[in-house]
Structures are given as C-alpha cells and as structure tokens.
Design an enzyme around this catalytic site. Structure first.
Site, PDB file in Angstrom:
ATOM      1  N   LYS A 128      17.313  -9.507  -9.696  1.00 50.28           N
ATOM      2  CA  LYS A 128      16.466  -9.427  -8.485  1.00 50.28           C
ATOM      3  C   LYS A 128      17.263  -9.102  -7.344  1.00 50.28           C
ATOM      4  O   LYS A 128      18.499  -9.518  -7.603  1.00 50.28           O
ATOM      5  CB  LYS A 128      15.553 -10.780  -8.227  1.00 50.28           C
ATOM      6  CG  LYS A 128      14.505 -10.483  -7.301  1.00 50.28           C
ATOM      7  CD  LYS A 128      13.146  -9.728  -7.841  1.00 50.28           C
ATOM      8  CE  LYS A 128      11.897  -9.506  -7.222  1.00 50.28           C
ATOM      9  NZ  LYS A 128      10.901  -8.938  -7.648  1.00 50.28           N
ATOM     10  N   GLY A 163      -2.165 -12.581   2.137  1.00 53.59           N
ATOM     11  CA  GLY A 163      -1.396 -11.243   2.051  1.00 53.59           C
ATOM     12  C   GLY A 163      -2.198 -10.013   1.775  1.00 53.59           C
ATOM     13  O   GLY A 163      -2.538  -9.869   0.674  1.00 53.59           O
ATOM     14  N   GLY A 203      -0.945  -6.986   1.646  1.00 55.17           N
ATOM     15  CA  GLY A 203      -0.124  -5.743   1.951  1.00 55.17           C
ATOM     16  C   GLY A 203      -0.297  -4.857   0.622  1.00 55.17           C
ATOM     17  O   GLY A 203      -1.471  -4.484   0.242  1.00 55.17           O
ATOM     18  N   VAL A 244      -0.084  -4.994  -2.807  1.00 56.20           N
ATOM     19  CA  VAL A 244      -0.790  -5.360  -3.740  1.00 56.20           C
ATOM     20  C   VAL A 244      -2.070  -5.796  -3.406  1.00 56.20           C
ATOM     21  O   VAL A 244      -3.129  -5.664  -3.932  1.00 56.20           O
ATOM     22  CB  VAL A 244      -0.068  -6.532  -4.499  1.00 56.20           C
ATOM     23  CG1 VAL A 244      -0.783  -7.119  -5.631  1.00 56.20           C
ATOM     24  CG2 VAL A 244       1.045  -6.042  -5.147  1.00 56.20           C
ATOM     25  N   TYR A 261      -3.980  -5.562  -0.681  1.00 55.86           N
ATOM     26  CA  TYR A 261      -4.949  -4.539  -0.206  1.00 55.86           C
ATOM     27  C   TYR A 261      -5.822  -3.862  -1.476  1.00 55.86           C
ATOM     28  O   TYR A 261      -6.937  -3.708  -1.617  1.00 55.86           O
ATOM     29  CB  TYR A 261      -4.289  -3.494   0.509  1.00 55.86           C
ATOM     30  CG  TYR A 261      -5.434  -2.399   0.902  1.00 55.86           C
ATOM     31  CD1 TYR A 261      -6.148  -2.402   1.951  1.00 55.86           C
ATOM     32  CD2 TYR A 261      -5.673  -1.370   0.124  1.00 55.86           C
ATOM     33  CE1 TYR A 261      -7.110  -1.324   2.336  1.00 55.86           C
ATOM     34  CE2 TYR A 261      -6.356  -0.174   0.386  1.00 55.86           C
ATOM     35  CZ  TYR A 261      -7.227  -0.325   1.653  1.00 55.86           C
ATOM     36  OH  TYR A 261      -8.119   0.570   1.938  1.00 55.86           O
TER      37      TYR A 261
HETATM   38  P1  NAD Z   1       4.132  -6.584   0.866  1.00 56.49           P
HETATM   39  O1  NAD Z   1       4.992  -7.059   1.690  1.00 56.49           O
HETATM   40  O2  NAD Z   1       3.481  -5.236   0.929  1.00 56.49           O
HETATM   41  O3  NAD Z   1       2.778  -7.518   1.390  1.00 56.49           O
HETATM   42  C1  NAD Z   1       2.781  -8.933   1.548  1.00 56.49           C
HETATM   43  C2  NAD Z   1       1.998  -9.356   2.790  1.00 56.49           C
HETATM   44  O4  NAD Z   1       1.885 -10.535   2.963  1.00 56.49           O
HETATM   45  C3  NAD Z   1       2.235  -8.584   4.161  1.00 56.49           C
HETATM   46  O5  NAD Z   1       1.288  -7.748   4.649  1.00 56.49           O
HETATM   47  C4  NAD Z   1       2.415  -9.887   4.766  1.00 56.49           C
HETATM   48  O6  NAD Z   1       2.479  -9.465   6.120  1.00 56.49           O
HETATM   49  C5  NAD Z   1       1.599 -10.811   4.426  1.00 56.49           C
HETATM   50  N1  NAD Z   1       2.253 -12.154   4.690  1.00 56.49           N
HETATM   51  C6  NAD Z   1       3.420 -12.726   4.710  1.00 56.49           C
HETATM   52  N2  NAD Z   1       3.140 -13.946   4.873  1.00 56.49           N
HETATM   53  C7  NAD Z   1       2.010 -14.273   5.038  1.00 56.49           C
HETATM   54  C8  NAD Z   1       1.212 -15.335   5.232  1.00 56.49           C
HETATM   55  N3  NAD Z   1       1.717 -16.748   5.637  1.00 56.49           N
HETATM   56  N4  NAD Z   1      -0.111 -15.477   5.436  1.00 56.49           N
HETATM   57  C9  NAD Z   1      -0.782 -14.027   5.249  1.00 56.49           C
HETATM   58  N5  NAD Z   1      -0.187 -13.300   4.989  1.00 56.49           N
HETATM   59  C10 NAD Z   1       1.335 -13.257   4.722  1.00 56.49           C
HETATM   60  O7  NAD Z   1       4.213  -7.124  -0.587  1.00 56.49           O
HETATM   61  P2  NAD Z   1       3.469  -6.528  -1.839  1.00 56.49           P
HETATM   62  O8  NAD Z   1       4.283  -5.596  -2.513  1.00 56.49           O
HETATM   63  O9  NAD Z   1       2.146  -6.436  -1.641  1.00 56.49           O
HETATM   64  O10 NAD Z   1       3.838  -7.773  -2.786  1.00 56.49           O
HETATM   65  C11 NAD Z   1       3.145  -9.203  -2.665  1.00 56.49           C
HETATM   66  C12 NAD Z   1       3.719 -10.353  -3.556  1.00 56.49           C
HETATM   67  O11 NAD Z   1       3.537  -9.809  -5.006  1.00 56.49           O
HETATM   68  C13 NAD Z   1       5.309 -10.324  -3.244  1.00 56.49           C
HETATM   69  O12 NAD Z   1       5.442 -11.850  -3.606  1.00 56.49           O
HETATM   70  C14 NAD Z   1       5.892  -9.656  -4.461  1.00 56.49           C
HETATM   71  O13 NAD Z   1       7.021 -10.033  -4.813  1.00 56.49           O
HETATM   72  C15 NAD Z   1       4.859  -9.751  -5.440  1.00 56.49           C
HETATM   73  N6  NAD Z   1       4.708  -8.606  -6.421  1.00 56.49           N
HETATM   74  C16 NAD Z   1       4.592  -7.422  -6.003  1.00 56.49           C
HETATM   75  C17 NAD Z   1       4.698  -6.394  -6.882  1.00 56.49           C
HETATM   76  C18 NAD Z   1       4.282  -5.035  -6.635  1.00 56.49           C
HETATM   77  O14 NAD Z   1       4.071  -4.101  -7.380  1.00 56.49           O
HETATM   78  N7  NAD Z   1       4.364  -4.708  -5.203  1.00 56.49           N
HETATM   79  C19 NAD Z   1       4.762  -6.768  -8.351  1.00 56.49           C
HETATM   80  C20 NAD Z   1       5.140  -8.143  -8.702  1.00 56.49           C
HETATM   81  C21 NAD Z   1       5.153  -8.890  -7.810  1.00 56.49           C
END
Ligand code: NAD
Length: 363
Positions: free
Chosen positions: A80, A178, A180, A182, A184
């Site tokens: 990472k 959250g 974001g 994922v 959404y």
């Molecule tokens: P992202 O940054 O697109 O979305 C995260 C969202 O969480 C953002 O919109 C942010 O504003 C919101 N957020 C942050 N703190 C918050 C809080 N206290 N309360 C409410 N909302 C809050 O990230 P992502 O790609 O959607 O990933 C989300 C999580 O899943 C992360 O921990 C990431 O490591 C994990 N993850 C993502 C993937 C992937 O394919 N993107 C794969 C495995 C794990």
C-alpha cells in the site's frame, strides 16, 4: 528516500518514505508480503495530522492487502502507499509524476492502483513515470469501484442469509457511511434490490448526488454509525469500529468496503459479544482487486462475474465457521488467509529477499 523506523514494521518486507521538495510529495510505500506475487495495493491520499498516522495506515493497509489477495486466490502480495496531503488542494500532476518515480524505484515489487483520495485519472498521470500501475490495461483504464461495490453487495447478502435466513433485500435497511466511488455504487445496487438505504457523507456534493440520483435518506456524519438498521456499511475511512462506537451500534450486520474497519484486534470480540455479525473487510472488499486481475488478463465479463461471486461464498464460509467455533469473524478470516500463504509456501517455496535488489530500496 529513507527507511522508516516503526516498531510494528518488523513483519513487513519493505517500508520506504520519500520527500520530494520540487513537487511537494511526501509519501510512504509499505510492502507487507510478496510470497504470492508482487505487492499490489492502492495509493491513498489524505491530510494526515502526523506522519506517524500515515505510517500506521500504510502498515495496516498493506497487511490487509496480503490477506485480501490470499483469500481471493490471487497471485498478488500485499502493499500500500500513502501520500500525505489534501487531495483537493495539493494533488498536482507534478506530485503524481513524482509518486510514479517513487514507485518505479521498487522495480515492480510494488504495483500501485487508485484508492481513497486518488482516481483512475490520477493513475494515468502516475503511469507517465512508471509502468507499475494497475487498475488499467493497455487499451482501457477502468475504475474498480463498481466491482468492489458488487462484491460488498454479495457479502451483504451472505450476512443477511446468516442472520435472517433469507437472501431477500427488499425491505431491509442499510446505512452507508461514505458515498464516494464505492459507497455510491453500493447504494445503487441496494436501492435496485429494494432495500431502504440511509447514507452519509462529509462531502456535500457526494451526498447530494446520491440523494438526487438514488433517493436515499441522508443522515448526519455524526449519527450514521448508530443509525438503527439491519446492515451498517462503512465505506469511508478505517478504524471506525472501536470500543466506543461498537457500544452504540444499532445494527445486526456490518458489511462495508472500508479497509481496516476494526480499530484494534479486540474489536472483533467486542462485536461478537454484542451478537453483531461482522463481514471482515479484506474478505468483502476484494472485488476491485479481483476485477483488476481479470482486466489484466482481458478476461470476459462472465469470468469476471464468476470470480466476484467467490466473495459471497468466502464471506458465507467465514461467518459459518466463526459461528460454529464461537470466535470472531476477523480471527477466522485471518486464519484462512494465513492457511493460503502456508499452502503456497509449501508448493512454491519463495524467498522474498531475492526480490530486494533495486538500488536505494531498504528493507
Ligand atoms: P472515496 O474517497 O471515493 O469515498 C470515500 C467517501 O467517504 C468520500 O466521499 C468522503 O467524503 C467520505 N467520508 C470520509 N469520511 C467520512 C465520514 N466521517 N463520514 C461520512 N463520509 C465520510 O473512496 P472509495 O474508493 O469509495 O473507497 C471507500 C473505502 O473503501 C476506502 O476505505 C477504501 O480504502 C476502501 N476500498 C475501496 C476500493 C475501491 O475499489 N475503490 C476497494 C477496496 C477498498
């Protein structure tokens, strides 16, 4: 570039840090284990208050990646990277190119991908200075988040079946922290399946998009973790489940995408004591990396879909074993991943030190 000293980094193969004055890049790469293959893991960008917090994140997240790939049966190790900084203000093409050069120094032992705070577009810029980028293939660069969301959705169904004895989501309530990349897509899958979805985000644009597009019910960030619901889906940052938050939970199942949801190992037992079924993060959120692997091999959509189905089976297996043995689900999932690593070392003995030959890389 210098080696970091950290008490709990002894189990990691490599931990390196860089500070590049020209671009303003301060970043850490942690490689936990390369027994199954090169360490693959996303690049998180976050305005950490202290460098120690960033290091802790890199160490924990890279360990989780080792377990994730092992459980998913992928030929990847665990790594990472984290960039210290606010992605909204400090992410520049120069900084991303400097990150690519940093990754390139590891000569393929670490392969970077998008993560929270970075996007597939950012990875395109990173790819200008290193070829060790994934989540992309030669022709088309795809966002893994919909696949991650689909895997979480399948894990939620496994959790619902374990607790309620049915796979039907209609009328079930799910609270997503959250919205974001994922969160959404997960909300979309759940609303399509007839679930009642509550959602929260500190980013007003993301919250508005989910409300407008999907009609979910907005909950304040301070209240989402204690929203009464059938399933809580943490999809923001890690360490949201600790002694204090677990005491206030009003859910029966926890199943979300965020990495490292448990603040400490004791939280696994705390959840079990409260009779809350926890779907371990590294088992349920493997969809993105499974999809990346299949993209790399140009697998057809049926093969990719079948590989994602594996997540639901894995989660169901973990939940059943944990119930049978009356232990925490995280403990079971780690034991299963370590079993995979042991099995691979017996069939394919591999000395990771042989890979430590790139100049400037410290162990
Ligand atoms: P992202 O940054 O697109 O979305 C995260 C969202 O969480 C953002 O919109 C942010 O504003 C919101 N957020 C942050 N703190 C918050 C809080 N206290 N309360 C409410 N909302 C809050 O990230 P992502 O790609 O959607 O990933 C989300 C999580 O899943 C992360 O921990 C990431 O490591 C994990 N993850 C993502 C993937 C992937 O394919 N993107 C794969 C495995 C794990």
């Amino acid at each position: 570039m210098s080696k970091l000293t950290a008490q709990d980094s002894t189990e990691h193969e490599t931990v390196i840090t860089t500070k590049d004055a020209d671009s303003g890049l301060t970043a850490i790469i942690a490689i936990h284990n390369t027994q199954l293959g090169p360490a693959v893991g996303g690049c998180r960008m976050f305005p950490y208050a202290q460098e120690a917090h960033a290091l802790r994140d890199a160490l924990r997240l890279s360990r989780g990646m080792t377990y994730k790939s092992a459980l998913a049966g992928l030929p990847f190790g665990g790594g990472k990277s984290v960039i210290l900084g606010d992605p909204r203000r400090e992410k520049t093409p120069a900084l991303l190119r400097a990150m690519g050069a940093f990754v390139d120094m590891l000569a393929g032992r670490y392969i970077i991908a998008e993560d929270s705070g970075t996007s597939p577009d950012d990875m395109r810029v990173v790819a200008e200075t290193t070829r060790h980028v994934t989540g992309i293939n030669a022709q088309k660069r795809e966002d893994p988040s919909p696949a991650t969301a689909h895997g979480v959705f399948l894990g939620i169904i496994a959790g619902i079946r374990q607790v309620f004895g049915t796979e039907c989501l209609a009328g079930r309530s799910v609270a997503i922290q959250g919205l974001g990349h994922v969160g959404y897509h997960l909300a979309k899958n759940l609303t399509n399946a007839g679930a009642k979805v509550y959602g929260s985000d500190i980013n007003v644009d993301n919250l508005r998009r989910a409300k407008d597009d999907l009609g979910l019910t907005a909950v304040s960030p301070d209240e989402i973790l204690c929203q009464p619901c059938d399933v809580l889906a943490p999809c923001a940052m890690g360490a949201v489940l600790d002694e204090s938050s677990i005491a206030k939970l009003q859910t029966q199942i926890i199943a979300g995408a965020a990495n490292n949801q448990l603040a400490t190992t004791e939280d696994d037992e705390r959840l079990r004591a409260r009779n809350i079924v926890y779907c371990p993060d590294f088992a349920i959120n493997a969809g993105g990396i499974i999809d990346i692997h299949h993209q790399q091999h140009n697998a057809c959509s049926d093969t990719r879909a079948a590989a994602l189905e594996h997540i639901g089976h894995n989660v169901a297996n973990i939940l059943e074993r944990a119930q049978d043995r009356a232990v925490g689900t995280q403990q079971i999932a780690i034991a299963m991943a370590e079993e995979q690593l042991r099995a691979s070392s017996q069939t394919n003995p591999h000395d990771s030190k042989q890979l430590l030959c790139s100049p400037g890389v410290s162990r």
